[in-house]
Design a protein around this motif. Structure first.
Motif, PDB file in Angstrom:
ATOM      1  N   LYS A 198     127.125  72.151  13.941  1.00 20.50           N
ATOM      2  CA  LYS A 198     128.517  71.749  13.731  1.00 20.50           C
ATOM      3  C   LYS A 198     129.112  72.445  12.499  1.00 20.50           C
ATOM      4  O   LYS A 198     130.310  72.680  12.424  1.00 20.50           O
ATOM      5  N   ILE A 199     128.247  72.717  11.526  1.00 13.93           N
ATOM      6  CA  ILE A 199     128.708  73.399  10.308  1.00 13.93           C
ATOM      7  C   ILE A 199     127.805  74.608  10.044  1.00 13.93           C
ATOM      8  O   ILE A 199     126.734  74.737  10.647  1.00 13.93           O
ATOM      9  N   ASP A 200     128.223  75.482   9.113  1.00 11.14           N
ATOM     10  CA  ASP A 200     127.498  76.743   8.881  1.00 11.14           C
ATOM     11  C   ASP A 200     126.510  76.674   7.719  1.00 11.14           C
ATOM     12  O   ASP A 200     125.580  77.473   7.641  1.00 11.14           O
ATOM     13  N   CYS A 201     126.743  75.779   6.793  1.00 13.22           N
ATOM     14  CA  CYS A 201     125.825  75.666   5.654  1.00 13.22           C
ATOM     15  C   CYS A 201     126.073  74.350   4.925  1.00 13.22           C
ATOM     16  O   CYS A 201     127.062  73.661   5.185  1.00 13.22           O
ATOM     17  N   VAL A 202     125.151  74.013   4.027  1.00 13.01           N
ATOM     18  CA  VAL A 202     125.288  72.814   3.195  1.00 13.01           C
ATOM     19  C   VAL A 202     125.073  73.232   1.740  1.00 13.01           C
ATOM     20  O   VAL A 202     124.114  73.942   1.440  1.00 13.01           O
ATOM     21  N   ILE A 203     125.969  72.802   0.863  1.00 11.50           N
ATOM     22  CA  ILE A 203     125.776  73.044  -0.571  1.00 11.50           C
ATOM     23  C   ILE A 203     125.287  71.738  -1.180  1.00 11.50           C
ATOM     24  O   ILE A 203     125.938  70.694  -1.057  1.00 11.50           O
ATOM     25  N   ILE A 204     124.120  71.801  -1.796  1.00 14.87           N
ATOM     26  CA  ILE A 204     123.503  70.579  -2.326  1.00 14.87           C
ATOM     27  C   ILE A 204     122.484  70.960  -3.398  1.00 14.87           C
ATOM     28  O   ILE A 204     122.114  72.120  -3.529  1.00 14.87           O
ATOM     29  N   ASP A 205     122.029  69.965  -4.146  1.00 11.19           N
ATOM     30  CA  ASP A 205     121.066  70.190  -5.228  1.00 11.19           C
ATOM     31  C   ASP A 205     119.704  70.631  -4.663  1.00 11.19           C
ATOM     32  O   ASP A 205     119.312  70.187  -3.588  1.00 11.19           O
ATOM     33  N   ARG A 206     119.011  71.470  -5.417  1.00 12.79           N
ATOM     34  CA  ARG A 206     117.812  72.127  -4.895  1.00 12.79           C
ATOM     35  C   ARG A 206     116.680  71.178  -4.484  1.00 12.79           C
ATOM     36  O   ARG A 206     116.067  71.363  -3.432  1.00 12.79           O
ATOM     37  N   GLU A 207     116.379  70.161  -5.279  1.00 14.94           N
ATOM     38  CA  GLU A 207     115.218  69.319  -4.929  1.00 14.94           C
ATOM     39  C   GLU A 207     115.444  68.538  -3.633  1.00 14.94           C
ATOM     40  O   GLU A 207     114.592  68.549  -2.756  1.00 14.94           O
ATOM     41  N   PRO A 208     116.596  67.874  -3.458  1.00 14.96           N
ATOM     42  CA  PRO A 208     116.829  67.268  -2.143  1.00 14.96           C
ATOM     43  C   PRO A 208     116.890  68.326  -1.040  1.00 14.96           C
ATOM     44  O   PRO A 208     116.388  68.082   0.065  1.00 14.96           O
ATOM     45  N   ALA A 209     117.447  69.495  -1.345  1.00 14.11           N
ATOM     46  CA  ALA A 209     117.515  70.568  -0.335  1.00 14.11           C
ATOM     47  C   ALA A 209     116.116  70.892   0.168  1.00 14.11           C
ATOM     48  O   ALA A 209     115.887  71.008   1.375  1.00 14.11           O
ATOM     49  N   LYS A 210     115.172  71.007  -0.756  1.00 13.73           N
ATOM     50  CA  LYS A 210     113.792  71.326  -0.360  1.00 13.73           C
ATOM     51  C   LYS A 210     113.244  70.259   0.573  1.00 13.73           C
ATOM     52  O   LYS A 210     112.567  70.562   1.548  1.00 13.73           O
ATOM     53  N   GLU A 211     113.536  69.006   0.273  1.00 12.06           N
ATOM     54  CA  GLU A 211     113.019  67.922   1.108  1.00 12.06           C
ATOM     55  C   GLU A 211     113.674  67.952   2.490  1.00 12.06           C
ATOM     56  O   GLU A 211     113.008  67.752   3.496  1.00 12.06           O
ATOM     57  N   PHE A 212     114.975  68.190   2.538  1.00  9.34           N
ATOM     58  CA  PHE A 212     115.682  68.218   3.831  1.00  9.34           C
ATOM     59  C   PHE A 212     115.204  69.397   4.676  1.00  9.34           C
ATOM     60  O   PHE A 212     115.062  69.281   5.887  1.00  9.34           O
ATOM     61  N   VAL A 213     114.959  70.530   4.024  1.00 15.10           N
ATOM     62  CA  VAL A 213     114.502  71.711   4.768  1.00 15.10           C
ATOM     63  C   VAL A 213     113.083  71.471   5.297  1.00 15.10           C
ATOM     64  O   VAL A 213     112.759  71.840   6.427  1.00 15.10           O
ATOM     65  N   ALA A 214     112.261  70.826   4.497  1.00 13.68           N
ATOM     66  CA  ALA A 214     110.889  70.547   4.932  1.00 13.68           C
ATOM     67  C   ALA A 214     110.875  69.571   6.120  1.00 13.68           C
ATOM     68  O   ALA A 214     109.994  69.618   6.970  1.00 13.68           O
ATOM     69  N   ALA A 215     111.884  68.692   6.167  1.00 18.30           N
ATOM     70  CA  ALA A 215     111.904  67.662   7.206  1.00 18.30           C
ATOM     71  C   ALA A 215     112.577  68.137   8.508  1.00 18.30           C
ATOM     72  O   ALA A 215     112.546  67.431   9.506  1.00 18.30           O
ATOM     73  N   ASN A 216     113.184  69.309   8.482  1.00 22.03           N
ATOM     74  CA  ASN A 216     113.909  69.819   9.665  1.00 22.03           C
ATOM     75  C   ASN A 216     113.488  71.248   9.952  1.00 22.03           C
ATOM     76  O   ASN A 216     113.459  72.082   9.053  1.00 22.03           O
ATOM     77  N   GLU A 217     113.221  71.541  11.198  1.00 24.47           N
ATOM     78  CA  GLU A 217     112.824  72.899  11.527  1.00 24.47           C
ATOM     79  C   GLU A 217     114.023  73.837  11.574  1.00 24.47           C
ATOM     80  O   GLU A 217     115.132  73.413  11.866  1.00 24.47           O
ATOM     81  N   GLY A 218     113.769  75.113  11.261  1.00 28.24           N
ATOM     82  CA  GLY A 218     114.783  76.147  11.457  1.00 28.24           C
ATOM     83  C   GLY A 218     115.812  76.262  10.351  1.00 28.24           C
ATOM     84  O   GLY A 218     116.845  76.891  10.532  1.00 28.24           O
ATOM     85  N   LEU A 219     115.536  75.659   9.184  1.00 28.12           N
ATOM     86  CA  LEU A 219     116.475  75.758   8.071  1.00 28.12           C
ATOM     87  C   LEU A 219     115.831  76.502   6.913  1.00 28.12           C
ATOM     88  O   LEU A 219     114.608  76.526   6.779  1.00 28.12           O
ATOM     89  N   LYS A 220     116.666  77.088   6.063  1.00 32.02           N
ATOM     90  CA  LYS A 220     116.136  77.702   4.840  1.00 32.02           C
ATOM     91  C   LYS A 220     117.156  77.621   3.713  1.00 32.02           C
ATOM     92  O   LYS A 220     118.351  77.402   3.955  1.00 32.02           O
ATOM     93  N   ILE A 221     116.651  77.791   2.501  1.00 25.08           N
ATOM     94  CA  ILE A 221     117.520  77.780   1.317  1.00 25.08           C
ATOM     95  C   ILE A 221     117.748  79.230   0.899  1.00 25.08           C
ATOM     96  O   ILE A 221     116.788  80.003   0.821  1.00 25.08           O
ATOM     97  N   LEU A 222     119.004  79.606   0.660  1.00 28.73           N
ATOM     98  CA  LEU A 222     119.285  80.974   0.204  1.00 28.73           C
ATOM     99  C   LEU A 222     118.641  81.211  -1.158  1.00 28.73           C
ATOM    100  O   LEU A 222     118.567  80.303  -1.985  1.00 28.73           O
ATOM    101  N   ASP A 223     118.179  82.449  -1.358  1.00 27.68           N
ATOM    102  CA  ASP A 223     117.523  82.780  -2.633  1.00 27.68           C
ATOM    103  C   ASP A 223     118.493  82.713  -3.807  1.00 27.68           C
ATOM    104  O   ASP A 223     118.106  82.374  -4.922  1.00 27.68           O
TER     105      ASP A 223
END
Ligand code: ARG
Length: 269
Positions: A198-223
């Protein structure tokens, strides 16, 4: 000063109400009016922490309770200062109003110190660094933060309402007609929208981002990082608590307590 007194009154009311609800209040204390004046410590004042427990590993629901780095540091501060301790969960953008109105003794929520917020609250010394990052789907055509600001860009960006991610995206993207902002009550809901496309990206704090990415397949955090910030605890302006909490925080950092709490929730890489 005025606000601090108000804070104490409200807190005392809450404590009295809590005691009444627990079935051990009103009648008892009315029967022994001297008990309270006897000694201040007879009735321990409770610090109420306002937070938004949708932000692992800083604060999140686990079983019936709220746990996380902020929850544990705040509990350790309250204990060191001799207060009782309670957590009130609310929307992120309700935290500062709860603190300024005296409904909460302080706010702690991986909250970034910003000039704007400093107009309505005071902040403690910083206890952590936060980094705003961008989560995308693997294979996304967004490959660096700069792609969001490129001429002709038109992305739909998810954020949690009222966070610095929201504030930055509003200024850098929405105001400049470089895309649309979708605001969510929870970061996890924004991430679900990303997963479903539904959306193209999410801007959020790094530590929660890591947890959300780990819990969902097919996502990554930009370097590339969007912003680096300081987390601190907020108080009503001129609250006498700020200095006390800073003193306790200093000791808990010096004796390794804060690091031990962080290590418990964030695996050292
Ligand atoms: N650091 C960001 C800010 O201060 C996000 C904090 C969100 N915290 C939360 N518990 N939901 O705006």
């Amino acid at each position: 000063m005025k606000k601090f007194l108000k804070g104490i009154l409200v807190t005392t009311m809450v404590v009295a109400m809590t005691a009444a609800l627990a079935g051990c209040g009103g009648a008892d204390s009315a029967a022994q009016p001297e008990a309270a004046s006897d000694s201040e410590s007879a009735q321990k004042e409770t610090l109420i922490m306002a937070t938004n427990a949708e932000f692992p590993p800083y604060e999140f629901h686990e079983g019936q309770g709220i746990v996380g780095i902020d929850a544990e540091i705040a509990a350790a501060i309250a204990e060191k200062l001799g207060y009782g301790f309670e957590i009130e969960d609310m929307a992120f953008d309700s935290i500062i109003p709860a603190v300024t109105s005296g409904k909460a003794s302080f706010g702690m929520a991986g909250m970034t110190v910003t000039e704007d917020r400093l107009e309505s609250v005071d902040f403690s010394d910083s206890y952590a660094t936060g980094v705003q990052v961008v989560i995308v789907k693997e294979g996304s055509e967004i490959t660096s933060v700069d792609d969001l600001f490129a001429e002709g860009a038109n992305h739909t960006v998810g954020v949690q309402t009222g966070t610095t991610g929201d504030i930055y995206a509003s200024g850098d993207i929405e105001k400049k007609d470089l895309g649309t902002i979708d605001r969510y009550n929870k970061g996890a809901d924004a991430v679900q929208s990303l997963v479903t496309g539904k959306i193209d990206c999410v801007i959020i704090d790094r530590e929660p981002a890591k947890e959300f990415v780990a819990a969902n397949e097919g996502l990554k955090i930009l370097d590339t990082e969007y912003a680096v910030e300081d987390y601190a605890i907020c108080f009503a302006k001129d609250s006498e608590l700020t200095e006390k909490v800073n003193g306790a925080l200093k000791e808990l950092i010096a004796d390794g307590t804060v690091q031990a709490i962080v290590d418990k929730y964030i695996n050292a890489e």
